[in-house]
Design a protein around this motif. Sequence first.
Motif, PDB file in Angstrom:
ATOM      1  N   TRP A  87      -4.072  -6.110   0.155  1.00  0.00           N
ATOM      2  CA  TRP A  87      -5.642  -6.801   1.001  1.00  0.00           C
ATOM      3  C   TRP A  87      -5.087  -8.487   1.214  1.00  0.00           C
ATOM      4  O   TRP A  87      -5.591  -9.435   1.785  1.00  0.00           O
ATOM      5  CB  TRP A  87      -6.830  -7.025   0.042  1.00  0.00           C
ATOM      6  CG  TRP A  87      -7.187  -5.510   0.030  1.00  0.00           C
ATOM      7  CD1 TRP A  87      -7.668  -4.585  -0.585  1.00  0.00           C
ATOM      8  CD2 TRP A  87      -8.159  -5.207   1.794  1.00  0.00           C
ATOM      9  NE1 TRP A  87      -8.193  -4.076   0.313  1.00  0.00           N
ATOM     10  CE2 TRP A  87      -8.664  -3.906   1.124  1.00  0.00           C
ATOM     11  CE3 TRP A  87      -8.702  -5.901   2.537  1.00  0.00           C
ATOM     12  CZ2 TRP A  87      -9.391  -3.365   2.031  1.00  0.00           C
ATOM     13  CZ3 TRP A  87      -9.356  -4.752   3.389  1.00  0.00           C
ATOM     14  CH2 TRP A  87      -9.561  -4.101   3.707  1.00  0.00           C
ATOM     15  N   SER A 105      -3.007  -2.444  -4.037  1.00  0.00           N
ATOM     16  CA  SER A 105      -3.650  -2.366  -3.210  1.00  0.00           C
ATOM     17  C   SER A 105      -3.722  -3.553  -3.077  1.00  0.00           C
ATOM     18  O   SER A 105      -4.700  -4.348  -1.838  1.00  0.00           O
ATOM     19  CB  SER A 105      -4.919  -1.692  -3.646  1.00  0.00           C
ATOM     20  OG  SER A 105      -6.219  -1.755  -2.597  1.00  0.00           O
ATOM     21  N   ASN A 155      -8.173   1.216  -2.604  1.00  0.00           N
ATOM     22  CA  ASN A 155      -8.186   0.097  -1.781  1.00  0.00           C
ATOM     23  C   ASN A 155      -9.665  -0.511  -1.763  1.00  0.00           C
ATOM     24  O   ASN A 155     -10.002  -1.596  -1.129  1.00  0.00           O
ATOM     25  CB  ASN A 155      -8.038   0.558  -0.265  1.00  0.00           C
ATOM     26  CG  ASN A 155      -6.421   0.977  -0.216  1.00  0.00           C
ATOM     27  OD1 ASN A 155      -5.438   0.404  -1.116  1.00  0.00           O
ATOM     28  ND2 ASN A 155      -5.797   1.446   0.734  1.00  0.00           N
ATOM     29  N   TRP A 177       0.669  -1.289  -0.081  1.00  0.00           N
ATOM     30  CA  TRP A 177      -0.366   0.177  -0.225  1.00  0.00           C
ATOM     31  C   TRP A 177       0.661   1.221   0.581  1.00  0.00           C
ATOM     32  O   TRP A 177       0.564   2.348  -0.229  1.00  0.00           O
ATOM     33  CB  TRP A 177      -1.041   0.328   1.090  1.00  0.00           C
ATOM     34  CG  TRP A 177      -2.218  -0.708   1.174  1.00  0.00           C
ATOM     35  CD1 TRP A 177      -2.203  -2.088  -0.385  1.00  0.00           C
ATOM     36  CD2 TRP A 177      -2.875  -0.990   2.035  1.00  0.00           C
ATOM     37  NE1 TRP A 177      -3.759  -2.465   0.061  1.00  0.00           N
ATOM     38  CE2 TRP A 177      -4.141  -1.996   1.260  1.00  0.00           C
ATOM     39  CE3 TRP A 177      -3.492  -0.567   2.504  1.00  0.00           C
ATOM     40  CZ2 TRP A 177      -4.984  -2.355   1.881  1.00  0.00           C
ATOM     41  CZ3 TRP A 177      -4.957  -0.653   3.149  1.00  0.00           C
ATOM     42  CH2 TRP A 177      -5.636  -1.557   2.508  1.00  0.00           C
ATOM     43  N   SER A 217     -11.551  -4.897  -2.992  1.00  0.00           N
ATOM     44  CA  SER A 217     -11.608  -5.450  -1.237  1.00  0.00           C
ATOM     45  C   SER A 217     -12.791  -6.048  -1.610  1.00  0.00           C
ATOM     46  O   SER A 217     -12.919  -6.872  -1.207  1.00  0.00           O
ATOM     47  CB  SER A 217     -11.589  -4.032  -0.110  1.00  0.00           C
ATOM     48  OG  SER A 217     -12.837  -3.903  -0.398  1.00  0.00           O
TER      49      SER A 217
END
Length: 342
Positions: free
Chosen positions: A246, A242, A129, A58, A133
């Motif tokens: 995750w 990103s 982000n 990140w 997700s």
Amino acid sequence: MAGGRLRATVLGFAGALVVFAVLFSLAGVDDLLAQLANADLRLVGLVFLVTLGWLAAWGFALRTVLDVLGVSLSVPEALFVFTGAMFANNVTPFGQAGGEPITALLISRVADTEYETGLAAIASVDTLNFVPSITIALIGVGYFVTETAFGTSRRLELALVAVIGLAVGVPALVYLGWQRRYRLERRVVGLVTPAVRRVARHVPRMPVPTVGGIEGRINGFFRAIERVAANPRGLAVALALSSVGWFFQMLGLWLAFRAIGTPIPLSVALFVVPIGAIAGVTPLPGGAGGIESVLVVLLVAAPLPTVTEPIALAAVVVFRGMVYWTPTVLGGLATGVVGVRS
């Protein structure tokens, strides 16, 4: 202003302590301590390493977005700034919403750039982000449905509905906001300008900014957002980084369960971790207490016969202990260094 922020932070941590006390009492403190005492320290160490991998991924995503905006940061500086960003998120209420203004100031000082550019960069990274997700959560739910009797758990059905709702609703809101960005910009200028000037009049040694100066900064923020959105290559790289971040987080929860001797399918971590992260928007600093509660509820609700409340909480304590405290400690040091230099 500083006093109000401090009071909000203290109240937030007090609330988190209450949530933890309730959570620990429901799970059983003795059973929790027994699970943690028997944890495999080598696997706990791996959880720490994947936490560093998440921060690095990140941090690189933030560096990519800043590069799109014409701001150059070295790799160490990018990691330095991002850990500071996570520290800000973890010690202010409402998580990212509370930490972004502090992070923008940190970026502006380290990179020697305008405040609004730093704010646009961290806001863009936080928004980007969100996309992987929810995508990963949907993949995890889809895979888990094919492997288990998913419909037997009312809580998991609600979690699935929430994920689908977010996957549809949030992109729709972003699209509408983007299509009406100029109207939104005018409204922000109209609301923020008088508020900033009013506050500045009561702050000692702070000059009252001009209307044109405030409008120029707000316009600079929106133009920076447009530059990020208009760069497909930069967006693709940031989204990929990103996604890697995750995955490291999900791998961390999976390793945490193995560390306490109760393995779970990786597919469970795929949808549990992103849903738990949604609790980060609560008034609790960094979602402390809220995220842990959501993770435990989802893990116990999943059709996993070996996962009891003490086991789920022990694994979450290992996982969140690394994900929360590693960036908080490292980011606190980074923020302190910037403060001393300033």
